[in-house]
Design an enzyme around this catalytic site. Sequence first.
Site, PDB file in Angstrom:
ATOM      1  N   ALA A  69     -23.714  74.007  62.410  1.00 18.88           N
ATOM      2  CA  ALA A  69     -24.770  73.150  61.870  1.00 18.88           C
ATOM      3  C   ALA A  69     -24.519  72.976  60.378  1.00 18.88           C
ATOM      4  O   ALA A  69     -23.732  73.706  59.782  1.00 18.88           O
ATOM      5  CB  ALA A  69     -26.145  73.778  62.119  1.00 18.88           C
TER       6      ALA A  69
ATOM      7  N   GLU B 181     -26.663  72.069  56.577  1.00 19.82           N
ATOM      8  CA  GLU B 181     -28.001  72.087  55.984  1.00 19.82           C
ATOM      9  C   GLU B 181     -28.291  70.926  55.057  1.00 19.82           C
ATOM     10  O   GLU B 181     -29.090  71.070  54.119  1.00 19.82           O
ATOM     11  CB  GLU B 181     -28.184  73.397  55.216  1.00 19.82           C
ATOM     12  CG  GLU B 181     -27.340  73.524  53.938  1.00 19.82           C
ATOM     13  CD  GLU B 181     -25.978  74.154  54.123  1.00 19.82           C
ATOM     14  OE1 GLU B 181     -25.357  74.573  53.134  1.00 19.82           O
ATOM     15  OE2 GLU B 181     -25.520  74.235  55.278  1.00 19.82           O
TER      16      GLU B 181
ATOM     17  N   GLU C 100     -30.422  77.387  58.760  1.00 22.19           N
ATOM     18  CA  GLU C 100     -30.300  76.066  58.134  1.00 22.19           C
ATOM     19  C   GLU C 100     -31.544  75.708  57.327  1.00 22.19           C
ATOM     20  O   GLU C 100     -31.437  75.107  56.244  1.00 22.19           O
ATOM     21  CB  GLU C 100     -30.025  74.998  59.198  1.00 22.19           C
ATOM     22  CG  GLU C 100     -28.777  75.240  60.036  1.00 22.19           C
ATOM     23  CD  GLU C 100     -27.513  75.472  59.214  1.00 22.19           C
ATOM     24  OE1 GLU C 100     -27.389  74.882  58.121  1.00 22.19           O
ATOM     25  OE2 GLU C 100     -26.666  76.260  59.659  1.00 22.19           O
TER      26      GLU C 100
ATOM     27  N   HIS D   2     -31.584  77.375  53.977  1.00 21.67           N
ATOM     28  CA  HIS D   2     -30.728  76.706  52.985  1.00 21.67           C
ATOM     29  C   HIS D   2     -31.490  75.663  52.171  1.00 21.67           C
ATOM     30  O   HIS D   2     -31.059  75.311  51.065  1.00 21.67           O
ATOM     31  CB  HIS D   2     -29.564  76.001  53.685  1.00 21.67           C
ATOM     32  CG  HIS D   2     -28.358  76.851  53.889  1.00 21.67           C
ATOM     33  ND1 HIS D   2     -27.772  77.573  52.876  1.00 21.67           N
ATOM     34  CD2 HIS D   2     -27.594  77.072  55.002  1.00 21.67           C
ATOM     35  CE1 HIS D   2     -26.710  78.212  53.350  1.00 21.67           C
ATOM     36  NE2 HIS D   2     -26.578  77.928  54.634  1.00 21.67           N
TER      37      HIS D   2
END
Length: 758
Positions: A141, A143, A181, A184
Amino acid sequence: MAATQFEAVDARRCFPCWDEPALKAAFQITLDVPLELTALSNMPILKEKLNGDIKTVYFEESPMMSTYLVAVVVGSFDSVEETTADGIRVRVYCPPGKSDNGKFALHVAVKALELYTRYFSVPYPLPKLDMVAVPEFAGGAMENYGLIIYRENDMLHDELQSTAAKKQRLSEQITVVAMHEVAHQWFGNLVTMEWWTHLWLNEGFATWVSYMATDNLFPEWKVWTQFLQYTASGLHMDSLEKSHPIEVEIIHARAVLEIFDAISYEKGSAVIQMLQSYLGDAIFQKSLSSYMKRYAWKNAKTEDLWSVLTEESGVEVTNLMETWTKQKGYPLISVNLNGHILAFEQSQFLLSGLAGEGLWIVPITLCLGSYERQKKFLLKTRCGEIDISDLFNSPSDCLGLSEENDPEKFKEHFWIKINIYQSGFYRVKYEDKLATQLIKAIESNYVSAPDKFGILDDTHALCQAGKQSLSSLLTLMGVYRKDIDYTVVSNLIEVCYNIVKVYYDAFPDSVDYLRQYFINILRPSAELGWESVSGEPHLNVLLRGEISMALASFGDEKTHEDAIRRFKSLLMDRNTPLLSADTKRAAYIAVMRKTTVASRNYFESLLSIYREADTVQEKERILRHLAASPDPDIVMEVLNFLASDEVRDQDIIYGFRGISLEGREAAWKWLKDHWDFILNKYGTGLLFTNFLTDIIALFSSNEKADEVEAFFANRTTLAFAMNLKQSIEQVRIKARWVQNIKQEESLPELIKQLAIKG
């Protein structure tokens, strides 16, 4: 569909910019897209203008942010949304018709925003947060500010097709990734590292805080114990001579991808956990809040964080932590007891067995006979000692024992554990007497699950480094045979796998006896069976899958019979109750272990299931075990399939992790023969390192290490030079371990007796 991925240095390929994290700017994005598609960026849409079958989408101007966090996504999506108590609109975008699959991730994201707002005492700074699942993505993923992009299997949760067991496993995976995420958005996006040298400030903290947040939301999952599994890979990588410091000098920007590794993530989060344990929850949280407020919308260096922590705590954090972030490696703490004096000596731990020169300020914690008799201190020099006579004569625990009042009973319960709950990033080597008493404590179940994990993990590493014999490690492993803690048994299984890989090259004629001994150790845990039980603990669900896979891998006949019977049921009915999501993998291993060129029916059936599968998780499960066949020709065929258009580019890495020992030469030949094809198709980005680490690491001979070095002599680039050196070093470490094992001449007979004993 179009989706961007700019981290680390690819924003410059999309628009002209000073593409460095410290050079923040405000961005105003405008996109021309087909009328029927959804366009997303970091900020909400300001307005749209139509021009025939094209629309121009104008987004609001962003606050100050780094170039690597700019993002756009264009595609056809369905979505679900919620609004937080603070009025932040959170929306999850899914493939058409699958919006229900995004509801769990949406729930987690809303909870995460609320939790982090409280924890950091700083509100989420953007008006919206979008999360998007895309079918091809190199990382797990990303961020991007206000627009997080995920692989589908890290965000989508199919409630209807999930068994209770599958829901629990997938829920945990999605929660930890989403928490990382969303974290972040503060650690990385609001406060950004000054330069890539400080990448760990982003990744180490986001990792640590994601476990903290997951534990807050789902305490029954016991994720802090599982955190030890996660950080174990950091301990492993950092015991290589070719490791690097947490703060690593980055001169060429293209080389930054190499440090998105176990040092920045796993070690980074582990030393944060160590510091938080030492300072205490309240001071640590207050310090992080002050840090966020001081550096919001700005950039920070590691030293800036240490300064804030020092101010808030009154502890010289800078001096303590620079020994952990500015030099590579970590210490081995050797412990001896003389009367009531406990003596410590630290030395850099290297898997090569060589002596390193590092010196650390080490937060030492210890307990004696009970977790209620504890001491802690800082070991600042090479050697140190501490008087623990007060623990000997302090009846402060529930047993009320003291050496003075009841010496015999005290002796029976006497044990010392260093590094309580494995909160410190170091290994421990006990003198023989202390080690023996600790084994008795494990047998009597006096030792916590994290400490059982640590004792075995440390002993395994010491054995790899030639500091303990394999026979002593095997004896310790036998003590764990009745354990049912998921994290402890998972680590036991991982150690079993690693030993088989090197023993296969040391004493190939008796490797089946070794596998049988491991089957004997794991069989008590196999009483969990194949079917999940309503209302059982979450971790039992996870353990069932791990145990069944291990038994299938080691060739347990009963497991193979059950697995194949259940696989045949799956061929008749894709929703058979005889195979849950967690036990399917054991069945896939069993059928592939029976697959050869002459007998390939099961292989063809498994490929059919893959082609029919309508969830990304099921496809991933199958890919992980296709290369488990003992036939090198089948392994070669599988590798060609993995690189075909039938498998998403991002998913090829799953297939590498299941390559059989018998197929490793075929895999190495495939890598060499297809080198130019691999570079052209996959590039040298985040996916690429798996081609090296997963295939090269299968070997354990100096001859093969030499061959690998020769092949890459004129093919190495900055993008993977460090990863290549680390992979070759690991081959040489295993080669040395093989030679050490061969010197234990009585080992094959011992293992035979252990296998027969049952």
